[in-house]
Motif scaffolding. Structure first.
Motif, PDB file in Angstrom:
ATOM      1  N   PHE A 242       0.877  -1.169   0.000  1.00 47.68           N
ATOM      2  CA  PHE A 242       0.000   0.000   0.000  1.00 47.68           C
ATOM      3  C   PHE A 242       0.919   1.225   0.000  1.00 47.68           C
ATOM      4  O   PHE A 242       1.657   1.444   0.966  1.00 47.68           O
ATOM      5  CB  PHE A 242      -0.894   0.009   1.240  1.00 47.68           C
ATOM      6  N   VAL A 243       0.891   2.008  -1.090  1.00 47.26           N
ATOM      7  CA  VAL A 243       1.809   3.141  -1.206  1.00 47.26           C
ATOM      8  C   VAL A 243       1.031   4.462  -1.268  1.00 47.26           C
ATOM      9  O   VAL A 243      -0.149   4.481  -1.617  1.00 47.26           O
ATOM     10  CB  VAL A 243       2.717   3.008  -2.448  1.00 47.26           C
ATOM     11  N   ASN A 244       1.734   5.540  -0.930  1.00 49.48           N
ATOM     12  CA  ASN A 244       1.113   6.872  -0.897  1.00 49.48           C
ATOM     13  C   ASN A 244      -0.161   6.859  -0.051  1.00 49.48           C
ATOM     14  O   ASN A 244      -1.190   7.429  -0.424  1.00 49.48           O
ATOM     15  CB  ASN A 244       0.789   7.360  -2.321  1.00 49.48           C
ATOM     16  N   VAL A 245      -0.072   6.174   1.080  1.00 53.75           N
ATOM     17  CA  VAL A 245      -1.261   5.964   1.907  1.00 53.75           C
ATOM     18  C   VAL A 245      -1.513   7.174   2.814  1.00 53.75           C
ATOM     19  O   VAL A 245      -0.642   7.561   3.599  1.00 53.75           O
ATOM     20  CB  VAL A 245      -1.093   4.699   2.778  1.00 53.75           C
ATOM     21  N   SER A 269       2.439  -4.730   3.196  1.00 53.48           N
ATOM     22  CA  SER A 269       3.309  -3.667   3.701  1.00 53.48           C
ATOM     23  C   SER A 269       2.665  -2.320   3.407  1.00 53.48           C
ATOM     24  O   SER A 269       2.247  -2.062   2.276  1.00 53.48           O
ATOM     25  CB  SER A 269       4.693  -3.719   3.046  1.00 53.48           C
ATOM     26  N   VAL A 270       2.572  -1.475   4.412  1.00 53.08           N
ATOM     27  CA  VAL A 270       2.071  -0.113   4.245  1.00 53.08           C
ATOM     28  C   VAL A 270       3.284   0.803   4.116  1.00 53.08           C
ATOM     29  O   VAL A 270       4.124   0.861   5.011  1.00 53.08           O
ATOM     30  CB  VAL A 270       1.190   0.318   5.433  1.00 53.08           C
ATOM     31  N   VAL A 271       3.383   1.496   2.980  1.00 54.01           N
ATOM     32  CA  VAL A 271       4.551   2.308   2.651  1.00 54.01           C
ATOM     33  C   VAL A 271       4.139   3.778   2.609  1.00 54.01           C
ATOM     34  O   VAL A 271       2.990   4.106   2.332  1.00 54.01           O
ATOM     35  CB  VAL A 271       5.139   1.872   1.290  1.00 54.01           C
ATOM     36  N   LYS A 276      11.534   8.032  -3.223  1.00 54.82           N
ATOM     37  CA  LYS A 276      12.627   7.525  -2.388  1.00 54.82           C
ATOM     38  C   LYS A 276      12.119   6.559  -1.332  1.00 54.82           C
ATOM     39  O   LYS A 276      12.670   5.466  -1.139  1.00 54.82           O
ATOM     40  CB  LYS A 276      13.368   8.682  -1.726  1.00 54.82           C
ATOM     41  N   VAL A 277      11.056   6.947  -0.649  1.00 56.52           N
ATOM     42  CA  VAL A 277      10.497   6.096   0.414  1.00 56.52           C
ATOM     43  C   VAL A 277       9.924   4.810  -0.175  1.00 56.52           C
ATOM     44  O   VAL A 277      10.171   3.699   0.334  1.00 56.52           O
ATOM     45  CB  VAL A 277       9.407   6.857   1.192  1.00 56.52           C
ATOM     46  N   LYS A 293       9.585   5.125 -12.391  1.00 58.73           N
ATOM     47  CA  LYS A 293      10.352   6.141 -11.672  1.00 58.73           C
ATOM     48  C   LYS A 293       9.544   6.739 -10.521  1.00 58.73           C
ATOM     49  O   LYS A 293      10.110   7.076  -9.484  1.00 58.73           O
ATOM     50  CB  LYS A 293      10.772   7.236 -12.647  1.00 58.73           C
ATOM     51  N   LYS A 294       8.231   6.870 -10.699  1.00 57.97           N
ATOM     52  CA  LYS A 294       7.414   7.484  -9.638  1.00 57.97           C
ATOM     53  C   LYS A 294       7.391   6.624  -8.376  1.00 57.97           C
ATOM     54  O   LYS A 294       6.998   7.109  -7.302  1.00 57.97           O
ATOM     55  CB  LYS A 294       6.003   7.736 -10.135  1.00 57.97           C
ATOM     56  N   TYR A 295       7.831   5.351  -8.509  1.00 59.33           N
ATOM     57  CA  TYR A 295       7.889   4.447  -7.355  1.00 59.33           C
ATOM     58  C   TYR A 295       9.331   4.156  -6.952  1.00 59.33           C
ATOM     59  O   TYR A 295       9.581   3.229  -6.190  1.00 59.33           O
ATOM     60  CB  TYR A 295       7.145   3.156  -7.655  1.00 59.33           C
ATOM     61  N   GLY A 296      10.288   4.943  -7.482  1.00 59.35           N
ATOM     62  CA  GLY A 296      11.672   4.783  -7.076  1.00 59.35           C
ATOM     63  C   GLY A 296      12.530   3.954  -7.992  1.00 59.35           C
ATOM     64  O   GLY A 296      13.713   3.732  -7.704  1.00 59.35           O
ATOM     65  N   GLY A 297      11.975   3.493  -9.121  1.00 55.70           N
ATOM     66  CA  GLY A 297      12.746   2.694 -10.066  1.00 55.70           C
ATOM     67  C   GLY A 297      13.302   3.517 -11.204  1.00 55.70           C
ATOM     68  O   GLY A 297      13.342   4.753 -11.141  1.00 55.70           O
ATOM     69  N   ASP A 298      13.732   2.835 -12.263  1.00 57.90           N
ATOM     70  CA  ASP A 298      14.320   3.488 -13.422  1.00 57.90           C
ATOM     71  C   ASP A 298      13.430   3.452 -14.651  1.00 57.90           C
ATOM     72  O   ASP A 298      13.732   4.108 -15.667  1.00 57.90           O
ATOM     73  CB  ASP A 298      15.664   2.810 -13.785  1.00 57.90           C
TER      74      ASP A 298
END
Length: 302
Positions: A242-245, A269-271, A276-277, A293-298
């Motif tokens: 769960f991202v940008n929660v 997992s609650v992120v 970066k986070v 990229k918006k989730y920290g990747g390339d």
């Protein structure tokens, strides 16, 4: 592909008189289990439960489709895997059936009930027709996307809850939303081969979601969708993020955590927010070139 046989049968073959060799060889052939990388990980207890569950398939299909002549002998296609009640020995079939067993703690009777319920639900929900339905791109096009794979080859399905702010359009017709959501799940499952991979990673992105987005219609739709997936799509989750929660949703998750099984919680997992986070949590499992990229990747992503 490798095969396994019962050790007692092998022992009997080694000591049998020559006159019974042919019969023993026939028994060995019958005892062989087709294998793939997923079935090779089954435990002894899982194989025992599977064989018991599998032996009930003719009866199970008759109970699932009482109005259908010959249901107990008619092959059925589930998630791209053909299950033949009379000839069920197949590695991919074993993987599918094991999902129901694991969801019911290896209890064959309870797995049978869940399997029957799923077969009957798929018929009443008309899943085959749902897969042919055309859903409005402007309403649902950005809500669900599959993109990339994790380091173990699991496809990644993204649920983007804030991608469409017109909640009436998304949830106003609850049954249409559910049909779309089931279609998205089925499309994600189509990426699984049931040979090396039978689960997926889910990323639930709450960017842009606020308290006002929790309308009664959206809550009802979410509740019904959860019931469908819990009852009819067992053991498809490898990991869920769960991202940008928002803080209010984090609070709700921790309130309900005590009611979830330890196995389920271990997959969740609650992120926090920001590349970066999020990347810190996701990159250990997902290669950078498979993560937007918006989730920290390339990756350029979607």
């Amino acid at each position: 592909m490798t095969l396994i046989v019962d050790s007692e049968t092998v022992s009997a073959a080694a000591t049998a008189p020559e006159s019974t060799v042919d019969a023993v060889e026939a028994t060995l052939e019958d005892d062989k289990e087709p294998q793939n990388p997923l079935t090779e990980k089954f435990t002894e207890a899982e194989w025992k439960a599977l064989k018991e569950f599998r032996s009930t398939l003719p009866e199970t299909f008759k109970e699932a489709f009482p109005e259908q002549d010959g249901a107990g002998s008619t092959p059925y296609n589930l998630w791209g895997v053909t299950i033949s009640p009379l000839k069920p020995k197949d590695a991919r079939v074993s993987v599918v059936l094991m999902k129901f067993l694991r969801a019911r703690n290896l209890n064959p009777a309870e797995a049978k009930d869940m399997f029957i319920s799923t077969l009957q639900w798929r018929k009443s929900f008309k899943v085959d027709d749902v897969m042919k339905e055309k859903f409005p791109e402007d309403i649902f096009g950005k809500l669900g996307i599959t993109y990339g794979k994790d380091k173990d080859g699991h496809p990644i399905a993204y649920n983007l809850y804030g991608a469409n702010k017109d909640l009436d359009a998304v949830f106003g017709d609850t049954q249409r939303f559910l049909r779309w959501r089931v279609a998205f799940m089925e499309e994600s499952i189509a990426l699984l081969d049931f040979e090396t991979v039978d689960q997926m990673v889910q990323i639930h992105d709450y960017e842009g979601v606020s308290m006002s987005d929790r309308t009664q219609a959206s809550k009802n739709a979410a509740s019904e969708a959860s019931s469908i997936f819990q009852g009819h799509y067992p053991e498809f989750l490898a990991k869920k993020f769960f991202v940008n929660v928002p803080s209010f949703l984090t609070w709700i998750f921790w309130i309900f955590k005590p009611f979830l099984s330890a196995a389920t919680v271990a997959k969740m997992s609650v992120v926090g927010s920001g590349p970066k986070v999020i990347g810190t949590a996701l990159l250990p499992l997902i290669p950078a070139n498979q993560l937007p990229k918006k989730y920290g990747g390339d990756a350029d992503g979607f």
